[in-house]
Design a protein around this motif. Sequence first.
Motif, mmCIF file in Angstrom:
data_model
loop_
_atom_site.group_PDB
_atom_site.id
_atom_site.type_symbol
_atom_site.label_atom_id
_atom_site.label_comp_id
_atom_site.label_asym_id
_atom_site.label_seq_id
_atom_site.Cartn_x
_atom_site.Cartn_y
_atom_site.Cartn_z
ATOM 1 N N LEU A 1 51.118 43.291 41.718
ATOM 2 C CA LEU A 1 50.653 42.245 42.630
ATOM 3 C C LEU A 1 51.812 41.539 43.334
ATOM 4 N N GLN A 2 53.002 41.564 42.731
ATOM 5 C CA GLN A 2 54.170 41.011 43.416
ATOM 6 C C GLN A 2 54.541 41.868 44.628
ATOM 7 N N LEU A 3 54.336 43.192 44.487
ATOM 8 C CA LEU A 3 54.639 44.110 45.583
ATOM 9 C C LEU A 3 53.516 44.159 46.606
ATOM 10 N N GLU A 4 52.266 44.154 46.131
ATOM 11 C CA GLU A 4 51.105 44.240 47.018
ATOM 12 C C GLU A 4 50.068 43.198 46.591
ATOM 13 N N PRO A 5 50.236 41.938 47.037
ATOM 14 C CA PRO A 5 49.372 40.845 46.567
ATOM 15 C C PRO A 5 47.894 41.045 46.896
ATOM 16 N N GLU A 6 47.577 41.819 47.924
ATOM 17 C CA GLU A 6 46.185 41.985 48.333
ATOM 18 C C GLU A 6 45.575 43.290 47.823
ATOM 19 N N ASN B 1 36.605 35.964 29.019
ATOM 20 C CA ASN B 1 37.153 34.830 29.763
ATOM 21 C C ASN B 1 38.149 35.306 30.825
ATOM 22 N N GLU B 2 38.987 36.280 30.408
ATOM 23 C CA GLU B 2 39.967 36.836 31.347
ATOM 24 C C GLU B 2 39.270 37.605 32.481
ATOM 25 N N VAL B 3 38.164 38.283 32.112
ATOM 26 C CA VAL B 3 37.382 38.992 33.136
ATOM 27 C C VAL B 3 36.855 38.004 34.165
ATOM 28 N N SER B 4 36.315 36.901 33.680
ATOM 29 C CA SER B 4 35.782 35.863 34.566
ATOM 30 C C SER B 4 36.874 35.289 35.452
ATOM 31 N N GLU B 5 38.072 35.112 34.861
ATOM 32 C CA GLU B 5 39.201 34.569 35.621
ATOM 33 C C GLU B 5 39.604 35.522 36.752
ATOM 34 N N MET B 6 39.616 36.824 36.426
ATOM 35 C CA MET B 6 39.938 37.833 37.445
ATOM 36 C C MET B 6 38.957 37.764 38.611
ATOM 37 N N ARG B 7 37.647 37.615 38.253
ATOM 38 C CA ARG B 7 36.610 37.545 39.281
ATOM 39 C C ARG B 7 36.837 36.331 40.197
ATOM 40 N N LYS B 8 37.190 35.197 39.599
ATOM 41 C CA LYS B 8 37.423 33.984 40.378
ATOM 42 C C LYS B 8 38.623 34.149 41.315
ATOM 43 N N VAL B 9 39.701 34.764 40.796
ATOM 44 C CA VAL B 9 40.911 34.957 41.619
ATOM 45 C C VAL B 9 40.599 35.841 42.818
#
Length: 761
Positions: free
Chosen positions: A651-656, A675-683
Amino acid sequence: MAAAEALFRLMPEKDVVSWNSVVSGFLQNGDSWKAVGVFMEMRGAGVALDYTTLAIVSKVCSCLEDLNLGIQIHGLAVRLGVHENVVAASALINMYAKCEKLDRSLQLFAEMPERNWVSWSAVIAGCVQNNQLIEGLEIYREMLRAGCGVSQSTYASVFRSCAGLSALGIGTQLHGHTLKSDFGADIVVATATLDMYARCDNMEHARKLFNSMRDRSLQSYNAIIVGYARSGQGFEALHLFRNLQKSGQGFDEISLSGALSACAIIKGLFEGLQIHSLAIKSTLNNNICVANALLDMYGKCRALSEACCVFEEMTIRDAVSWNAIIAAHEQNDNVEETLMLFASMLRSKMEPDEFTYGSVLKACAGNQALSCGMEIHNRVIKSGMGLNWFVGSALVDMYSKCGMIEVAEKIHFRTEEQTMVSWNAIISGFVMQKQSEDAQRYFSWMLEIGVEPDSFTYATVLDTCANLATVGLGKQIHAQILKLELQADAYICSTLVDMYSKCGNLKDSQLMFEKAPKRDFVTWNAMICGYAHHGLGDDALKVFERMQLENVKPNHATIVSVLRACAHMGLAEEGLRYFHSMQPAYGLDPHLEHYSCMVDILGRSGQVDDALKLIYDMPFEADAVIWRSLLSACCDHGNVEIAEVAANSLLQLEPEDSSAYILLSNIYANAGLWNEVSEMRKVMKSNKLRKEPGCSWIEVKDEVHTFLVGERAHPKSREIYRKLDLLINEMKGSGYVPVANFLLDEEAEENQSEEELRMNV
């Protein structure tokens, strides 16, 4: 000449004949200015001039190419009333032609009351010297109609015209005329005929004539050596150069230049060094033509330091010298030095020509140095070469390789002539930008307007067929290649192997490989890569072993294909062995792509920790491909800790890049970290990232049908989905259960497993 002058000075009485003799003597000994000095003395002594005097001094003006002096001599001839004399007028015609005033030569010739073979020969030679080749041939035809006999020098001039026009038919007729006129055995005429055949790319006739010559001069040897070098037959040119040395006739700068060109063709550095030694011994190494040939030879033999030494030692440098050293650096991928030399050339007040611009633009294209290329383009426009076809083709290539296809297209259609190089540059530019459909569109357009493709065009379009899996078009192009008898070309053959393999037709790929008349490393690489892509790693490794048995040296691309084969087969130990043997066995330093393959191999075999260690230890910064490969391996083997490292680096190389979030979320889901899955979805939602829909296509009856996940735009979508429902029901009946990984699409949130199943199918 010093003795002759001393005797002349002792003469008590000097008439016009003795003065003419001394002036002519200095002329024949190459001291033209001394001849002018004696002529001025003659005028001061009040000696009456005759037509011979004026003819000799006109020749002096020709040698000096001094138009002003020549005009004065012409005026003197008019004043003395000898300008209509055939000898004096012929000399004046020659003088004006040598001073690049052909119109005056033609005018003077037209005003002559009497003409002989000398005047005809002078005006024909003048046309040839001024590159008016067709006019020279027309005047020769008038000469024959006038019934004037043809001389040795006339034949030499008209053969030069035929050579310059590549008029083989006319040249062959003239050859017949020389035989009828009993000039066939004349060594000068035979040499001119030989040179004509060589310049018209008919080396078979040139060699027959050379072999039939009873006597051969140095010029005869030069013509055949240069002819073979120009036609790309370097070994034959060197063989004849050795024969020249054995003949005892010595050699000159033309012989050495031809032999050095032959060394450049065969990449014969050892032979080139020997000829360089001959040049030094003969002191011809200081000749600018020989020095330029040395620069070209060393550059093409990748001996850049030797080329630089020759260039530094040159006391005189012309545009060819600068072009040769710039091209040498460009050919050896030394982009920065290429551009620095170009700047040095400009500082030396030497004006670049189309070949200079061709080399520096090629360097910019190879390094994708767009800003530098645009600066050079600006200079090209200022120099007035913006519409030149050669420079235009180089500009098209540069912009295409830098991704500026629209600009490349505009330049392509603005140039004086749309060359095959220019068409190929745009088509290959589309391929590089992964716009294969546009490349095929341009290819069709090119055919419609009657442009004949070459082998490079066909190979490039076959690449697009491989990229799009359009085997129908690929087969049509293959048929055209067979029709044009281009199948022996190693590059085309390799592309056919690759095209059939990527289109899923491995049998035809194998057939093309086995039928290849000549296999270079590209052909071998294509077959190894084909087997690897089809998951036939064992066959790929067998072909690699066979390649080595046939003494074909592998390159970096070969090892990439071998490592991919090991990855498909899960051969981690063999992959490591091949990777570590690159330098000791083949002299190849591993590139980033090889490390990427090794990360894939270690990741697939579950050695995720070792894969991460390899990334940290490698001499390059890891790119997005490597981190994505490691992340995918972590997904397969459930390694959350390393997955987080890989995802963060990616993600540092390709943030999108949405794939990083999706893969990491799947890993969290498999590990039960909701919880981490939910966090990924929010991001992802906050960054407005969506998963790119899957796409596939198939060619049916020369028509390509494209499908996107969930789309219903296809005209037969109802029938397709009905068939799909039948397949899904059969799959469910067979116990198939869809894998419920993390999905970005909002439909997935509704947990509609059947729709999910349909999309997966």
